[in-house]
Design a protein around this motif. Structure first.
Motif, PDB file in Angstrom:
ATOM      1  N   VAL A   1       0.690  -1.116   0.059  1.00 59.05           N
ATOM      2  CA  VAL A   1       0.089  -0.094   0.117  1.00 59.05           C
ATOM      3  C   VAL A   1       0.809   1.114  -0.019  1.00 59.05           C
ATOM      4  CG1 VAL A   1      -1.849  -1.201   1.238  1.00 59.05           C
ATOM      5  CG2 VAL A   1      -0.150   0.147   2.637  1.00 59.05           C
ATOM      6  N   GLY A   2       0.245   2.361  -0.358  1.00 56.19           N
ATOM      7  CA  GLY A   2       1.085   3.550  -0.262  1.00 56.19           C
ATOM      8  C   GLY A   2       0.534   4.410   0.828  1.00 56.19           C
ATOM      9  N   PHE A   3       1.543   5.432   1.179  1.00 55.98           N
ATOM     10  CA  PHE A   3       1.329   6.351   2.253  1.00 55.98           C
ATOM     11  C   PHE A   3       1.577   7.872   1.789  1.00 55.98           C
ATOM     12  CE2 PHE A   3       3.130   8.397   6.362  1.00 55.98           C
ATOM     13  CZ  PHE A   3       1.903   8.348   6.756  1.00 55.98           C
ATOM     14  N   ILE A   4       0.608   8.631   2.079  1.00 57.05           N
ATOM     15  CA  ILE A   4       0.784  10.276   1.744  1.00 57.05           C
ATOM     16  C   ILE A   4       0.568  10.820   3.104  1.00 57.05           C
ATOM     17  CG2 ILE A   4       0.090  11.981   0.610  1.00 57.05           C
ATOM     18  CD1 ILE A   4      -1.078  10.251  -1.524  1.00 57.05           C
ATOM     19  N   THR A   5       1.685  11.689   3.323  1.00 63.00           N
ATOM     20  CA  THR A   5       1.569  12.601   4.489  1.00 63.00           C
ATOM     21  C   THR A   5       2.010  13.837   4.423  1.00 63.00           C
ATOM     22  OG1 THR A   5       2.090  12.672   6.797  1.00 63.00           O
ATOM     23  CG2 THR A   5       3.943  11.920   5.436  1.00 63.00           C
ATOM     24  N   THR A   6       2.145  14.802   5.173  1.00 68.62           N
ATOM     25  CA  THR A   6       2.530  16.110   5.259  1.00 68.62           C
ATOM     26  C   THR A   6       4.123  16.197   4.857  1.00 68.62           C
ATOM     27  OG1 THR A   6       0.755  17.140   6.562  1.00 68.62           O
ATOM     28  CG2 THR A   6       2.626  18.425   6.020  1.00 68.62           C
ATOM     29  N   ARG A   7       4.504  16.983   3.858  1.00 69.11           N
ATOM     30  CA  ARG A   7       5.894  17.012   3.569  1.00 69.11           C
ATOM     31  C   ARG A   7       6.591  17.311   4.799  1.00 69.11           C
ATOM     32  NH1 ARG A   7       8.154  17.045  -0.645  1.00 69.11           N
ATOM     33  NH2 ARG A   7       6.305  17.584  -1.828  1.00 69.11           N
ATOM     34  N   GLY A   8       7.790  16.522   5.037  1.00 69.68           N
ATOM     35  CA  GLY A   8       8.760  16.880   6.254  1.00 69.68           C
ATOM     36  C   GLY A   8       8.542  15.761   7.306  1.00 69.68           C
TER      37      GLY A   8
ATOM     38  N   VAL B   1      -3.807   7.796   3.601  1.00 68.86           N
ATOM     39  CA  VAL B   1      -3.579   9.305   3.864  1.00 68.86           C
ATOM     40  C   VAL B   1      -3.728  10.000   5.148  1.00 68.86           C
ATOM     41  CG1 VAL B   1      -4.024  11.635   2.577  1.00 68.86           C
ATOM     42  CG2 VAL B   1      -4.729   9.843   1.277  1.00 68.86           C
ATOM     43  N   SER B   2      -2.715  10.165   5.889  1.00 67.76           N
ATOM     44  CA  SER B   2      -2.599  10.867   7.118  1.00 67.76           C
ATOM     45  C   SER B   2      -1.733  12.083   7.074  1.00 67.76           C
ATOM     46  CB  SER B   2      -2.153   9.679   7.805  1.00 67.76           C
ATOM     47  OG  SER B   2      -2.221  10.287   9.241  1.00 67.76           O
ATOM     48  N   LEU B   3      -2.418  13.210   7.127  1.00 68.06           N
ATOM     49  CA  LEU B   3      -1.919  14.503   7.249  1.00 68.06           C
ATOM     50  C   LEU B   3      -1.615  15.330   8.556  1.00 68.06           C
ATOM     51  CD1 LEU B   3      -3.496  16.087   4.256  1.00 68.06           C
ATOM     52  CD2 LEU B   3      -1.365  14.610   4.157  1.00 68.06           C
ATOM     53  N   LEU B   4      -0.653  15.964   9.019  1.00 76.13           N
ATOM     54  CA  LEU B   4      -0.366  16.803  10.180  1.00 76.13           C
ATOM     55  C   LEU B   4      -1.868  17.408  10.686  1.00 76.13           C
ATOM     56  CD1 LEU B   4       1.844  16.668  12.273  1.00 76.13           C
ATOM     57  CD2 LEU B   4       2.498  18.822  11.269  1.00 76.13           C
ATOM     58  N   TRP B   5      -2.183  17.288  11.601  1.00 74.88           N
ATOM     59  CA  TRP B   5      -3.436  17.919  12.052  1.00 74.88           C
ATOM     60  C   TRP B   5      -4.484  17.856  11.373  1.00 74.88           C
ATOM     61  CZ3 TRP B   5      -2.431  19.059  17.099  1.00 74.88           C
ATOM     62  CH2 TRP B   5      -1.291  19.616  17.499  1.00 74.88           C
ATOM     63  N   SER B   6      -4.527  16.771  10.802  1.00 74.55           N
ATOM     64  CA  SER B   6      -5.864  16.507   9.974  1.00 74.55           C
ATOM     65  C   SER B   6      -7.318  16.299  10.893  1.00 74.55           C
ATOM     66  CB  SER B   6      -5.823  15.436   8.793  1.00 74.55           C
ATOM     67  OG  SER B   6      -5.294  14.432   9.609  1.00 74.55           O
ATOM     68  N   PHE B   7      -6.940  15.885  11.965  1.00 75.47           N
ATOM     69  CA  PHE B   7      -8.086  15.676  12.918  1.00 75.47           C
ATOM     70  C   PHE B   7      -8.438  16.918  13.161  1.00 75.47           C
ATOM     71  CE2 PHE B   7      -4.504  15.822  15.659  1.00 75.47           C
ATOM     72  CZ  PHE B   7      -4.692  16.608  16.558  1.00 75.47           C
ATOM     73  N   ARG B   8      -7.994  18.132  12.948  1.00 75.14           N
ATOM     74  CA  ARG B   8      -8.653  19.545  13.256  1.00 75.14           C
ATOM     75  C   ARG B   8      -9.391  20.000  12.207  1.00 75.14           C
ATOM     76  NH1 ARG B   8      -9.162  21.550  18.422  1.00 75.14           N
ATOM     77  NH2 ARG B   8      -7.360  21.571  19.529  1.00 75.14           N
ATOM     78  N   ASN B   9      -8.854  19.827  10.859  1.00 72.53           N
ATOM     79  CA  ASN B   9      -9.414  20.302   9.637  1.00 72.53           C
ATOM     80  C   ASN B   9      -9.257  18.996   8.819  1.00 72.53           C
ATOM     81  OD1 ASN B   9      -9.958  21.410   7.438  1.00 72.53           O
ATOM     82  ND2 ASN B   9      -9.189  23.370   7.978  1.00 72.53           N
TER      83      ASN B   9
END
Length: 703
Positions: A85-92, A171-179
């Protein structure tokens, strides 16, 4: 006539229980059929139908619903048998899943493993780095968009992952649970490019603070989602072709079910599904028998599982650990070791006898199954010791070859240790009991409970053969073996009794004193979310209950505790919730271990909705005996070895001839069509009003 069916798919056997709307209950067992477990499901339904004197089509046409629990998701993760599977997150932030917050070096490890630094594995990565990508975007801790999503960057990343033939994208981005705006847009872009691609976004799978656990949870859910979707789709199609009209429900780790169509979207919620069925069943049976505090033990072909019921409610947890990764899954707290009936006995490099965690499973199975297995297991030892009948299991339908069992024990255990086959079999039996006793103490005593306040329930195909010994080892006074119509299919009974349970959660960290209006808004938002999810299930509920809780901690500490908050939210009730947190913290970690001066924080809010189905299963009473003397049910006497005293002539009873009130003095063996129960010397047992065997352990620690 309407039926409810519970199906528990284990690594070795598939169990099922059928109940009708007149209170009749029948149980069945059939071998599991890896890799296509759906065949075993249809086989066991066929056994149920045969007992009912009906065809499979007649049974399914009148089935209100099927509640299904499976180990397939958990087994796939534990063994690493998952697609890329692939994983996409916030740069850094890609390397968070490789740094693992340092936790990944020790989470889930035993004390012995943690002490051996040299032998510890340092590689616990979920996915190769070529499958982990970063995209440009940034949302701050308050949910404000600081850097817009670079959609061209996303499209290039998605095409690269597709070229690598991934089966899904997490897909799991930084602070995505906020927005969650950016995560949702990335999902849209993925589906524009690859409409059939399986996608999980963390704001829906795990909207909690702490990126490592959130990332791991989302990735693992993506790893098992496509396979679960394929399996459930095939199974439901097969059941529909056979005439099933009602819904297929899938058990979740939280102790409740969800319709099969919705399960893959949050696949990680099903990882402990088959583990929780016995706990749910114990709650139901405990209500019948007046047992509020229960230690549940489920010994199947592969694992030994322990759960707790306290004051009539199962003990819950908000996280679990799989392969060194913290997983954000609300679950009934179940502890497991690989010490089931099929656990393989082996000798380590130091010449010590070990049992498990590797299992012979259904294929090839224990050596005595005569299906090609050559390694000795707990089942082989029990056969040599005389606990199991030589004529076989399942009333003789599953034949056993004692010569194969003896040969496996002789070559792998007895000769290397310089022992007789019989002594080696007894050693395997003792090691298994010691391992299970250790896990029981960890589960009960280390959680701050007194075992004398609990009654132990023992089920699963292999549990009743060992329960008297490990119950005495723990120190409980009574062990209840649920028999009657459910016998070793008790976990399937639990699945059949389960309601639909859905959970929603949201992290919103804040320090006390909390704003009551803000807290109420969080709970209202989550409540609306779970109620909408219940509506989508398409089922008729006789009632719906909402339960609210908040994970709290001392500031600057990691230990969080869930605190119920079902009362009206006011400044006063919030103060009381903080006080309950401090009391519970002291109970778990010791009086004076808390530090109020640091402040108390509310971290994550959670709402659990329980949709009560219009069915209430209870085990029916059985006929009472005319006398306490069970001699009419005794069918034989054979040598059985249960202790260092060696083989003793032991009374063998046919369970089908026992009645309520019959009293049995050990040593004795009770043969049930789907399991075998041991009452050791110095203990006694009695058949209760529901057909269960209640073993009085007395001074069983002398075993």
């Amino acid at each position: 006539m309407g039926y409810i069916i519970g199906i528990d798919v284990g690594g070795t056997f598939t169990d099922a229980v059928l109940a009708d709307d007149e209170g009749n209950i029948v149980g069945a067992k059939a071998p599991s059929t890896p890799p296509d477990y759906s065949e075993g499901v249809l086989d066991v339904i066929g056994v149920l139908a045969e007992q009912m004197g009906l065809t499979v089509r007649q049974v399914l046409a009148n089935t209100q619903h099927i509640a299904h629990g499976t180990t397939s998701s958990l087994n796939a993760l534990v063994m690493g048998n998952v697609p890329p599977v692939g994983f996409i997150t916030t740069r850094g932030h890609r390397d968070s899943i490789y740094i693992m917050n340092v936790e990944g070096r020790y989470l889930g490890g035993s004390p012995e493993q943690l002490q051996s630094v040299v032998t510890q594995s340092k590689s616990h990565g979920l996915i190769p780095k070529r499958h982990a990508h970063e995209v440009t975007e940034r949302v701050d801790r308050d949910g404000n968009i600081i850097v817009p999503l670079d959609e061209d960057d996303v499209r290039m990343t998605v095409r690269d992952l597709i070229d690598q033939n991934v089966s899904g994208i997490a897909v799991s981005l930084l602070w995505s649970f906020r927005n969650p705006t950016h995560e949702r847009r990335i999902r849209d872009i993925i589906h524009e490019i690859a409409p059939e691609m399986f996608v999980s976004i963390s704001s829906e799978v795990s909207p909690r603070i702490r990126e490592f656990a959130r990332n791991a949870t989302t990735i693992m859910s993506t790893q098992i989602g496509p396979g679960l979707k394929h399996y459930l789709g095939n199974l439901e199609n097969a059941l529909r072709e056979e005439g099933l009209k009602g819904p297929l429900l899938v058990m979740q780790s939280n102790g409740g079910a969800i319709v099969a169509e919705e399960a893959p979207a949050n696949a990680i919620s099903t990882v402990g599904s088959v583990l929780t069925g016995g706990v749910v069943g114990s709650v139901a049976l405990g209500a019948q028998l007046g047992h509020p505090n229960i230690v549940t033990t489920d010994v199947g072909g592969t694992t030994f599982l322990v759960g707790l019921v306290v004051d009539g409610e199962p003990v819950r947890s908000s996280t679990t650990v799989i392969n060194h990764h913290p997983i954000n899954v609300p679950t009934l707290e179940v502890h497991a070791i690989g010490s089931g009936g099929g656990a393989i006995a082996w000798i380590d490099k130091g010449g010590n006898l070990q049992v498990g965690p590797k299992s012979a499973q259904a294929v090839p199975g224990p050596a005595c199954y005569d299906q090609g297995g050559t390694e000795p297991t707990n089942t082989d030892a029990n056969l040599v010791l005389g606990i199991l009948p030589e004529r076989g299991l399942l009333g003789g339908k599953k034949s056993l070859n004692i010569q194969r069992a003896r040969e496996a024990i002789r070559t792998r255990i007895a000769e290397p240790l310089g022992m007789s086959v019989e002594d080696a079999a007894a050693a395997i039996y003792q090691v298994q009991n010691a391992q299970t006793g250790d896990l029981l103490r960890k589960t009960v005593v280390e959680a701050g409970h007194d075992p004398r306040d609990f009654i132990l329930y023992a089920f699963g195909g292999a549990g009743p053969a060992n329960c008297a010994a490990y119950a005495a080892e723990l120190g409980v006074q009574q062990a209840v073996v649920p028999l009657g119509p459910v016998a070793s299919a008790f976990s399937a009974f639990g699945l059949a009794t389960s309601d639909v349970v859905l959970t929603a959660e949201l992290s919103d960290p804040a320090t006390f004193p909390l704003d009551a209006r803000s807290v109420e808004r969080n709970f209202q938002k989550l409540g609306n979310q779970v109620l909408a999810s219940l509506e989508r299930q398409g089922l008729n509920f006789k009632s719906v209950e909402l339960h609210r809780e908040t994970d709290m901690r001392y500031s600057m500490q990691l230990a969080e505790l869930p605190i119920p908050m079902d009362q009206a939210i006011t400044a006063e009730s919030l103060e009381e919730a903080a006080a309950r947190f401090e009391r519970r913290y002291a109970e778990l970690y010791g009086e004076g271990s808390g530090f109020s001066a640091a402040g108390i924080q509310a971290i994550t809010y959670r709402v659990r909705a329980e949709g009560k189905l219009a069915v209430s299963l209870e085990l029916p009473p059985i006929d009472a005996a005319d006398t306490a003397d069970p001699s009419a049910a005794q069918i034989a006497t054979r040598p059985v070895r249960l202790s260092s005293a060696g083989y003793m002539d032991t009374a063998i009873f046919d369970y089908t001839k026992l009645r309520s009130g019959h009293q049995i003095t050990g040593p004795a063996v009770i043969e049930v069509p789907t399991t075998t129960v041991v009452v050791p010397e110095g203990m006694s047992g009695e058949i209760d009003k529901l057909g269960n065997l209640v073993i009085l352990t007395q001074k069983g620690s002398q075993l």
